[in-house]
Design a protein around this motif. Structure first.
Motif, PDB file in Angstrom:
ATOM      1  N   THR A   8      41.477  43.686  38.787  1.00 57.27           N
ATOM      2  CA  THR A   8      41.882  43.416  37.408  1.00 57.27           C
ATOM      3  C   THR A   8      41.429  44.590  36.538  1.00 57.27           C
ATOM      4  O   THR A   8      40.611  45.405  36.957  1.00 57.27           O
ATOM      5  N   GLN A  22      50.529  38.722  39.489  1.00 57.82           N
ATOM      6  CA  GLN A  22      49.675  37.698  38.920  1.00 57.82           C
ATOM      7  C   GLN A  22      49.220  36.745  40.017  1.00 57.82           C
ATOM      8  O   GLN A  22      50.011  36.345  40.878  1.00 57.82           O
ATOM      9  N   LYS A  23      47.922  36.400  39.984  1.00 54.21           N
ATOM     10  CA  LYS A  23      47.355  35.483  40.967  1.00 54.21           C
ATOM     11  C   LYS A  23      46.268  34.683  40.278  1.00 54.21           C
ATOM     12  O   LYS A  23      45.372  35.263  39.656  1.00 54.21           O
ATOM     13  N   GLU A  24      46.359  33.378  40.367  1.00 54.57           N
ATOM     14  CA  GLU A  24      45.369  32.476  39.768  1.00 54.57           C
ATOM     15  C   GLU A  24      45.139  32.766  38.288  1.00 54.57           C
ATOM     16  O   GLU A  24      44.008  32.767  37.806  1.00 54.57           O
ATOM     17  N   GLY A  25      46.207  33.085  37.581  1.00 56.59           N
ATOM     18  CA  GLY A  25      46.124  33.325  36.151  1.00 56.59           C
ATOM     19  C   GLY A  25      45.580  34.688  35.752  1.00 56.59           C
ATOM     20  O   GLY A  25      45.365  34.945  34.577  1.00 56.59           O
ATOM     21  N   LYS A  26      45.334  35.554  36.721  1.00 57.96           N
ATOM     22  CA  LYS A  26      44.824  36.890  36.424  1.00 57.96           C
ATOM     23  C   LYS A  26      45.844  37.931  36.849  1.00 57.96           C
ATOM     24  O   LYS A  26      46.596  37.729  37.790  1.00 57.96           O
TER      25      LYS A  26
END
Length: 70
Positions: free
Chosen positions: A16, A48-52
Motif C-alpha cells: 500500500t 484492491q484487496k480487503e478494502g485497501k
C-alpha cells in the motif's frame, strides 16, 4: 532518487502507499504522485484487496514483449 526508492519498495511484492511510505521515508502524497506517474508509463498497476489499494510492478504480457521493439 526518490522515484527509484518507490519502485524498489514494490519489487519484492505488492504494498500500500502507507507501507511504501514507511519503508522509504517518503511522504504518502509524494509516493502517490510517483505511483500515478509510473502507472501512466505502464510500469506499475494497482488492485484492491480487503478494502485497501495495493501497488505492484506491472507484469508484461507476451504480446507486449513481442512488440516492444516495433
Amino acid at each position: 532518487m526518490k522515484n527509484v526508492k518507490v519502485l524498489e519498495a514494490i519489487k519484492n511484492g505488492p504494498k500500500t502507499i502507507e507501507e511504501i511510505s514507511e519503508e522509504t521515508g517518503i511522504k504518502p502524497m509524494e509516493v502517490r504522485r510517483y505511483l500515478l506517474r509510473f502507472a501512466e508509463q505502464g510500469k506499475v498497476e494497482s488492485y484492491q484487496k480487503e478494502g485497501k489499494l495495493f501497488w505492484k510492478i506491472k507484469e508484461k504480457s507476451e504480446e507486449e514483449e513481442e512488440f516492444k521493439y516495433v
